[in-house]
Design an enzyme around this catalytic site. Structure first.
Site, PDB file in Angstrom:
ATOM      1  N   CYS A   1       0.938  -1.314   0.082  1.00 61.75           N
ATOM      2  CA  CYS A   1       0.080  -0.099  -0.078  1.00 61.75           C
ATOM      3  C   CYS A   1       0.801   1.135  -0.119  1.00 61.75           C
ATOM      4  O   CYS A   1       0.679   1.976  -0.920  1.00 61.75           O
ATOM      5  CB  CYS A   1      -0.935  -0.169   1.216  1.00 61.75           C
ATOM      6  SG  CYS A   1      -0.088  -0.658   2.511  1.00 61.75           S
TER       7      CYS A   1
HETATM    8  N1  LIG Z   1      -4.581  -4.287   5.076  1.00 62.86           N
HETATM    9  C1  LIG Z   1      -4.123  -3.798   3.925  1.00 62.86           C
HETATM   10  O1  LIG Z   1      -4.342  -2.467   3.878  1.00 62.86           O
HETATM   11  C2  LIG Z   1      -3.137  -4.211   3.182  1.00 62.86           C
HETATM   12  C3  LIG Z   1      -2.690  -3.610   2.144  1.00 62.86           C
HETATM   13  C4  LIG Z   1      -1.970  -4.339   1.104  1.00 62.86           C
HETATM   14  C5  LIG Z   1      -1.470  -5.619   1.147  1.00 62.86           C
HETATM   15  N2  LIG Z   1      -1.672  -6.151   2.403  1.00 62.86           N
HETATM   16  C6  LIG Z   1      -1.337  -7.608   2.315  1.00 62.86           C
HETATM   17  O2  LIG Z   1      -2.233  -8.470   2.205  1.00 62.86           O
HETATM   18  C7  LIG Z   1      -2.186  -9.715   3.076  1.00 62.86           C
HETATM   19  C8  LIG Z   1      -3.525 -10.050   3.672  1.00 62.86           C
HETATM   20  O3  LIG Z   1      -3.636  -8.749   4.565  1.00 62.86           O
HETATM   21  P1  LIG Z   1      -4.858  -8.535   5.200  1.00 62.86           P
HETATM   22  O4  LIG Z   1      -5.003  -7.206   6.004  1.00 62.86           O
HETATM   23  O5  LIG Z   1      -6.198  -8.842   4.664  1.00 62.86           O
HETATM   24  O6  LIG Z   1      -4.752  -9.511   6.538  1.00 62.86           O
HETATM   25  P2  LIG Z   1      -5.484 -10.170   7.875  1.00 62.86           P
HETATM   26  O7  LIG Z   1      -6.726  -9.102   7.770  1.00 62.86           O
HETATM   27  O8  LIG Z   1      -4.938 -10.387   9.179  1.00 62.86           O
HETATM   28  O9  LIG Z   1      -6.136 -11.552   7.071  1.00 62.86           O
HETATM   29  C9  LIG Z   1      -5.037 -12.545   6.687  1.00 62.86           C
HETATM   30  C10 LIG Z   1      -5.801 -13.645   6.789  1.00 62.86           C
HETATM   31  O10 LIG Z   1      -5.116 -14.871   6.380  1.00 62.86           O
HETATM   32  C11 LIG Z   1      -5.334 -16.005   7.003  1.00 62.86           C
HETATM   33  N3  LIG Z   1      -3.948 -16.528   7.439  1.00 62.86           N
HETATM   34  C12 LIG Z   1      -3.302 -16.062   8.618  1.00 62.86           C
HETATM   35  N4  LIG Z   1      -2.153 -16.700   9.112  1.00 62.86           N
HETATM   36  C13 LIG Z   1      -2.263 -17.590   8.004  1.00 62.86           C
HETATM   37  C14 LIG Z   1      -1.194 -18.948   8.082  1.00 62.86           C
HETATM   38  N5  LIG Z   1      -0.337 -19.017   8.583  1.00 62.86           N
HETATM   39  N6  LIG Z   1      -1.852 -19.630   7.037  1.00 62.86           N
HETATM   40  C15 LIG Z   1      -2.933 -19.666   6.340  1.00 62.86           C
HETATM   41  N7  LIG Z   1      -3.664 -18.722   6.400  1.00 62.86           N
HETATM   42  C16 LIG Z   1      -3.505 -17.565   7.316  1.00 62.86           C
HETATM   43  C17 LIG Z   1      -6.502 -15.700   8.349  1.00 62.86           C
HETATM   44  O11 LIG Z   1      -7.616 -16.454   7.884  1.00 62.86           O
HETATM   45  P3  LIG Z   1      -7.909 -17.670   8.608  1.00 62.86           P
HETATM   46  O12 LIG Z   1      -7.599 -17.645  10.036  1.00 62.86           O
HETATM   47  O13 LIG Z   1      -9.290 -17.697   8.404  1.00 62.86           O
HETATM   48  O14 LIG Z   1      -7.119 -19.023   7.979  1.00 62.86           O
HETATM   49  C18 LIG Z   1      -6.553 -14.128   8.041  1.00 62.86           C
HETATM   50  O15 LIG Z   1      -7.998 -13.938   8.199  1.00 62.86           O
HETATM   51  C19 LIG Z   1      -1.094  -9.437   4.101  1.00 62.86           C
HETATM   52  O16 LIG Z   1       0.000 -10.120   3.355  1.00 62.86           O
HETATM   53  C20 LIG Z   1      -0.911  -7.846   4.058  1.00 62.86           C
HETATM   54  O17 LIG Z   1       0.635  -7.438   4.334  1.00 62.86           O
HETATM   55  C21 LIG Z   1      -2.628  -5.618   3.228  1.00 62.86           C
END
Ligand SMILES: NC(=O)c1ccc[n+]([C@@H]2O[C@H](COP(=O)([O-])OP(=O)(O)OC[C@H]3O[C@@H](n4cnc5c(N)ncnc54)[C@H](OP(=O)(O)O)[C@@H]3O)[C@@H](O)[C@H]2O)c1
Length: 338
Positions: free
Chosen positions: A151
């Site tokens: 981001c």
């Molecule tokens: N948030 C932002 O603004 C943003 C922007 C750009 C990029 N990103 C990137 O996008 C990715 C997702 O971000 P997010 O904000 O959506 O994160 P999040 O809200 O924490 O969600 C990540 C999901 O991944 C699953 N997970 C967590 N640990 C895991 C593991 N060890 N193995 C398999 N599944 C796992 C979990 O689902 P379950 O527990 O249901 O399996 C969790 O709901 C990250 O890499 C982040 O850096 C985020």
């Protein structure tokens, strides 16, 4: 009409919710698989805004079932988890868009240095195309695997690259003062992101150690073809979503504001998601819930001051990922995103 069946891996997080919301309105897409380690409840119970809009159950990551159900997969997983899931999806023949940081840094040693974890899928590291459509659309169109930019790096690259490309600024004197809303940290709870910790305070963090700094540097060096030095200072600001970066750059001698404006106009002519704000300044409110990046440039006391604003969850994550999917499948870049 072209139709794409989409699987979302890591379905219970914020970027997944954002991806689902946009894809439900996409004319060429059906969401066919939601994978998560949690399987107790329907997605609409977890995210009530999806009630009546999507009936799919949440299922485990079963590669045979995903292969049958989907043409493309969005990985909405944390880093390290993503690179465990990418190889089987690519081997199954899907097109893959990874929203994590696992394939952004091209050098495995640099990945290990910044992410404190050895890269387990070096083969696909070189295959991953960096998904910043304004600069790499030709490569994205031919890609089977796209690494979606971070981001902060999206806002930074869009704000800085045109000036570097045109050779208008010093490459060793770039200061990025950035702020993000709290959703940037994801939905997974952590004490430092609890409401009382983050509300009514505006704070810097990770000065000199933020993992997005090497990503920004790599992108700017790739686009400009020159080494770049920068200072990146991120802050958290108590709002749900949005990123705003104020960027200070030193013009080379005799460079004018008109030169800078011309460089932005050339770089973003025909680019549907960058809006140049020449008569006023960007703010997070004007890009919230959109895939736009708003950019302004001023010349003040011998410095260019560039302001770049995006929604971290849309142009900084899910929206840009869908833009990449559109390009990978030969659809108009804007399909489902305006
Ligand atoms: N948030 C932002 O603004 C943003 C922007 C750009 C990029 N990103 C990137 O996008 C990715 C997702 O971000 P997010 O904000 O959506 O994160 P999040 O809200 O924490 O969600 C990540 C999901 O991944 C699953 N997970 C967590 N640990 C895991 C593991 N060890 N193995 C398999 N599944 C796992 C979990 O689902 P379950 O527990 O249901 O399996 C969790 O709901 C990250 O890499 C982040 O850096 C985020």
């Amino acid at each position: 009409m072209k139709h794409i069946r989409v699987a979302i891996i890591g379905a219970t997080g914020y970027t997944s919710l954002e991806t689902i919301r946009w894809l439900l309105k996409h004319p060429n897409v059906t969401i066919t698989y939601l994978a998560s380690r949690k399987q107790e409840q329907p997605i609409s119970e977890l995210f009530p805004e999806l009630l009546g809009r999507i009936q799919l159950p949440i299922a485990p990551f079963d590669i045979d079932a995903i292969k049958k159900a989907a043409d493309a997969a969005f990985l909405c997983l944390p880093h390290v988890a993503a690179m465990e899931h990418v190889p089987p999806l690519l081997d199954a023949g899907l097109k893959v868009i990874d929203l994590s940081a696992d394939y952004r840094l091209k050098d495995a040693a640099s990945y290990e240095k910044w992410y404190k974890h050895a890269h387990s899928d070096v083969k696909n590291l070189s295959a991953a195309v960096y998904g910043l459509p304004e600069f790499f659309a030709a490569e994205i169109k031919n890609a089977r695997f796209v690494s979606n930019p971070g981001c902060y790096p999206t806002a930074a690259a869009l704000g800085i690259a045109p000036l570097l490309q045109a050779g208008l600024v010093e490459t060793s004197d770039i200061i990025i003062n950035a702020a993000s809303g709290i959703s940037g940290a994801g939905r997974t709870p952590s004490p430092q992101h609890h409401f009382p910790e983050r509300n009514e305070t505006y704070e810097p963090y990770a000065i000199g150690s933020h993992r997005h700094a090497p990503e920004i540097q790599q992108t700017l060096e790739t686009i400009s073809g020159n080494p770049v030095q920068l200072l990146f200072v991120p802050h958290l600001i108590p709002m749900d979503r949005g990123i705003l970066e104020t960027i200070y750059l030193k013009p080379r001698s005799a460079v004018t504001l008109d030169d800078a404006i011309n460089a932005y106009e050339r770089a973003y002519s025909g680019k549907p998601f960058v809006r140049l704000r020449l008569n006023n300044l960007p703010g997070t409110k004007y890009v919230a819930n959109t895939n736009f990046a708003d950019i302004a440039v001023k010349l003040y006391n011998g410095r260019f001051v560039v302001v770049s604003a995006i929604d971290n969850m849309v142009k900084g994550a899910a929206g840009q990922a869908i833009e990449n999917m559109n390009l990978m499948f030969g659809l108009p870049e804007t399909a489902g995103l305006l």
